[in-house]
Each structure stands twice: as structure tokens, then as C-alpha cells.
Design a protein around this motif. Sequence first.
Motif, PDB file in Angstrom:
ATOM      1  N   GLU A 148      -5.993  -4.207 -13.157  1.00 60.14           N
ATOM      2  CA  GLU A 148      -6.687  -3.806 -11.931  1.00 60.14           C
ATOM      3  C   GLU A 148      -7.824  -4.775 -11.618  1.00 60.14           C
ATOM      4  O   GLU A 148      -8.555  -5.192 -12.513  1.00 60.14           O
ATOM      5  N   GLN A 157     -12.049  -2.579  -2.499  1.00 58.13           N
ATOM      6  CA  GLN A 157     -10.664  -2.149  -2.650  1.00 58.13           C
ATOM      7  C   GLN A 157     -10.147  -2.447  -4.062  1.00 58.13           C
ATOM      8  O   GLN A 157     -10.252  -3.567  -4.535  1.00 58.13           O
ATOM      9  N   LYS A 158      -9.576  -1.416  -4.706  1.00 60.47           N
ATOM     10  CA  LYS A 158      -8.936  -1.613  -6.010  1.00 60.47           C
ATOM     11  C   LYS A 158      -7.498  -2.033  -5.775  1.00 60.47           C
ATOM     12  O   LYS A 158      -6.784  -1.424  -4.975  1.00 60.47           O
ATOM     13  N   LYS A 184      -0.454   6.196  -3.236  1.00 59.63           N
ATOM     14  CA  LYS A 184      -1.084   6.281  -4.564  1.00 59.63           C
ATOM     15  C   LYS A 184      -1.968   5.085  -4.901  1.00 59.63           C
ATOM     16  O   LYS A 184      -2.715   5.120  -5.863  1.00 59.63           O
ATOM     17  N   GLY A 185      -1.850   3.987  -4.133  1.00 60.60           N
ATOM     18  CA  GLY A 185      -2.666   2.818  -4.452  1.00 60.60           C
ATOM     19  C   GLY A 185      -2.170   1.560  -3.761  1.00 60.60           C
ATOM     20  O   GLY A 185      -1.236   1.586  -2.965  1.00 60.60           O
ATOM     21  N   GLN A 190       6.101   8.084  -4.515  1.00 61.46           N
ATOM     22  CA  GLN A 190       5.146   7.344  -3.697  1.00 61.46           C
ATOM     23  C   GLN A 190       5.825   6.961  -2.387  1.00 61.46           C
ATOM     24  O   GLN A 190       7.014   6.656  -2.368  1.00 61.46           O
ATOM     25  N   THR A 209     -10.947  -5.519  -8.397  1.00 63.41           N
ATOM     26  CA  THR A 209     -11.614  -4.989  -7.213  1.00 63.41           C
ATOM     27  C   THR A 209     -11.976  -6.164  -6.328  1.00 63.41           C
ATOM     28  O   THR A 209     -12.629  -7.105  -6.767  1.00 63.41           O
ATOM     29  N   GLU A 249       0.864  -1.180   0.000  1.00 69.85           N
ATOM     30  CA  GLU A 249       0.000   0.000   0.000  1.00 69.85           C
ATOM     31  C   GLU A 249       0.899   1.227   0.000  1.00 69.85           C
ATOM     32  O   GLU A 249       1.757   1.389   0.875  1.00 69.85           O
TER      33      GLU A 249
END
Length: 146
Positions: free
Chosen positions: A103, A109-110, A92-93, A140, A105, A89
Motif C-alpha cells: 500500500e 488516496q491509498k 473496496k479500494g 467487488q 498513499t 477503483e
Amino acid sequence: MDKSEILDLLHAKLSEKIENLERLIAETRAANNETKSSMGDKYETSREMVQQEINNLQIQLNENVKARNSLQFINLNPHQIVGLGSLVETDKGLFYIAVSLGEITLGKQKIFLISPESPLANALTGKKNGDEISLNGNTQIIKNIS
């Protein structure tokens, strides 16, 4: 976030892709065989194009089988340092380093599924919580690794 759920989803997605590619190859081969028997030599160019399509599908199939096989080497234990199988984590993502599938889900949560060979994974590898990475002018900060 349970990494085993992500891994199960990866297995399912790759298995589905493999099945689809195997079906496409079989259908394309069948169509190619029908063309051979009914049309004669004047359609050699179209048969070669079909054969090239089969070869391309076979390459994709091999890549997906290799990716699925690589999942067996993923360690589900919590990580202190980023590496293969890390769920990272950042500010930024959320990134899972395993195979490149884009990607997904899970829950709400993506999660971005990235290959260990990707530039982002290379920048993250060996880092720990609180470390900062910079890639393509974007910075990041690693918030959590599991």
C-alpha cells in the motif's frame, strides 16, 4: 489520479530497494572475506551461513531488478479494460496493477500496488466499468478504470 506519478513512485521505491540490497550484499561479502582470512577452517559452517545469506539477498535483488525492468512495459494511456498498468477503483479500494509493493498513499488516496500475477489482478483482468468480481467470498464492483 495521475498514473505517471504512481509509476515514478514505483521506480523510486524499487530503485531504493535495489540500492539497499546491493549495499547489503557488498557489506556481507566484505564481512565474509574478513572471516575467511582471519579465522581459518574451523569456522567453515559460519562462512557457509553467510554465503547462504548472500545468495538470499541476491535472489531478492534479482526479483526487484526484474520488477523495475517490467515497469517499462506499462502503458500510461487510459484503459477501457483492466490489464497491466490499469488503475482500478472498486467499491473496496484503489488498485494499480504493476508490481507487488503493498500500500502507498499518494495525496490523501491509498493505493494498493498489486502484481499482474496476483489472484486479485487475475480476477480483474479483462473486466470493464460496472463489472463485478468475486474473490475469496468478497464481491467487488469496478467503479472506474484508468
